[in-house]
Design an enzyme around this catalytic site. Structure first.
Site, PDB file in Angstrom:
ATOM      1  N   ASP A   1       0.855  -1.180   0.000  1.00 32.23           N
ATOM      2  CA  ASP A   1       0.000   0.000   0.000  1.00 32.23           C
ATOM      3  C   ASP A   1       0.898   1.240   0.000  1.00 32.23           C
ATOM      4  O   ASP A   1       2.106   1.150   0.266  1.00 32.23           O
ATOM      5  CB  ASP A   1      -0.885  -0.060   1.243  1.00 32.23           C
ATOM      6  CG  ASP A   1      -1.711   1.196   1.444  1.00 32.23           C
ATOM      7  OD1 ASP A   1      -2.290   1.687   0.467  1.00 32.23           O
ATOM      8  OD2 ASP A   1      -1.746   1.692   2.589  1.00 32.23           O
TER       9      ASP A   1
ATOM     10  N   ASP B   1      -0.300   5.183   0.913  1.00 33.22           N
ATOM     11  CA  ASP B   1      -0.627   6.091   2.015  1.00 33.22           C
ATOM     12  C   ASP B   1      -0.780   5.313   3.321  1.00 33.22           C
ATOM     13  O   ASP B   1      -1.541   4.349   3.388  1.00 33.22           O
ATOM     14  CB  ASP B   1      -1.926   6.840   1.720  1.00 33.22           C
ATOM     15  CG  ASP B   1      -1.780   7.820   0.573  1.00 33.22           C
ATOM     16  OD1 ASP B   1      -1.489   8.991   0.827  1.00 33.22           O
ATOM     17  OD2 ASP B   1      -1.937   7.390  -0.596  1.00 33.22           O
TER      18      ASP B   1
ATOM     19  N   ASP C   1      -2.180  -0.465   5.875  1.00 34.12           N
ATOM     20  CA  ASP C   1      -2.646   0.073   7.154  1.00 34.12           C
ATOM     21  C   ASP C   1      -4.151   0.196   7.272  1.00 34.12           C
ATOM     22  O   ASP C   1      -4.680   0.272   8.384  1.00 34.12           O
ATOM     23  CB  ASP C   1      -2.043   1.466   7.378  1.00 34.12           C
ATOM     24  CG  ASP C   1      -2.650   2.507   6.449  1.00 34.12           C
ATOM     25  OD1 ASP C   1      -2.574   2.310   5.218  1.00 34.12           O
ATOM     26  OD2 ASP C   1      -3.204   3.500   6.936  1.00 34.12           O
TER      27      ASP C   1
END
Length: 247
Positions: free
Chosen positions: A27, A29, A202
């Site tokens: 991922d 961000d 996240d």
């Protein structure tokens, strides 16, 4: 589902990579860059693209960025030439050579964007229009989360869109686009095929990617302390991701 407090840190990456071929899905961000108050306000290390290319070389090319951002937006923040990428939550994919993979992603209907703009103005939300979707941001106003979700639900039902809730944001995408689909698509092709997949992310939208890795004999690594999660391991923050990967 695992409770985050029970998640151990992952085994040392270099030892893991020596033991078996790894396919790494990252991922962006919240994983490679810290979250910011607005999508354009992130701070990206100036040499991140080069670091990622070196990491990809260590893995025999088996590295892909899998982001909610569009590919153009992602490339505007980090040079991604020579890196396999999936943008718009997997709706748009390309290999390390820059060749498109799969069917072209569909743009959001103009009427859907108009409805979102009207609702965003009324509720005091920030609307981020994307090439293949849109995002309603409320990170600066967490008390407006229910308003953002209600607006997203209404527009999604009217225009047959999928909803992706995240940290301070609700996104709308084309139905069937998710990070798990992107992982499966990459794993069907060289150089990813046959490798053990690892997904690091996240947010809630990363759970699909982690689940796809579990299905293929790999695992997920959660960045942060969100719960619940399908991740097997946890890293506390972005800095720990860099340290673990020797990035």
């Amino acid at each position: 589902m695992s409770d985050v407090i029970d998640l151990p840190p992952p085994p040392p990456f270099d030892r893991l990579a020596d033991a078996r071929d790894i396919a790494l899905f990252l991922d962006f961000d919240g994983t490679l860059v810290d979250l910011a108050h607005a999508p354009g306000a992130i701070v990206v290390p100036p040499d991140l693209g080069e670091r990622l290319r070196k990491l990809a070389a260590r893995l025999g090319g088996r590295l892909a960025l899998v982001s909610g951002r569009s590919l153009d937006d992602l490339g505007g923040h980090c040079p991604i030439e020579g890196i396999a990428c999936a943008g718009s939550h997997g709706a748009a994919r390309r290999d390390a050579a820059g060749m498109s993979l799969g069917e072209p992603a569909q743009a959001m209907a103009p009427d859907a964007l108009d409805d979102l703009r009207t609702g965003a103005r009324e509720f005091g939300l920030m609307l981020e229009a994307k090439p293949h979707g849109a995002a309603l941001h409320y990170r600066r106003h967490p008390e407006r989360a229910d308003l953002a979700r209600a607006l997203a639900d209404e527009v999604a039902a009217r225009f047959d869109l999928a909803i992706k809730p995240g940290k301070g944001v609700v996104e709308l995408t084309q139905t069937g686009a998710d990070k798990g689909g992107a992982v499966r698509a990459f794993l069907a092709l060289p150089p990813f095929a046959g490798a053990q997949p690892v997904f690091i992310g996240d947010d809630v939208t990363d759970e699909d990617g982690m689940a796809a890795c579990e299905e293929a004999g790999g695992f997920g690594i959660l960045v942060g302390d969100r719960t619940p999660t399908t991740a097997r391991y946890r890293l506390p923050n972005v800095s720990a991701v860099y340290e673990w990967l020797s990035l």
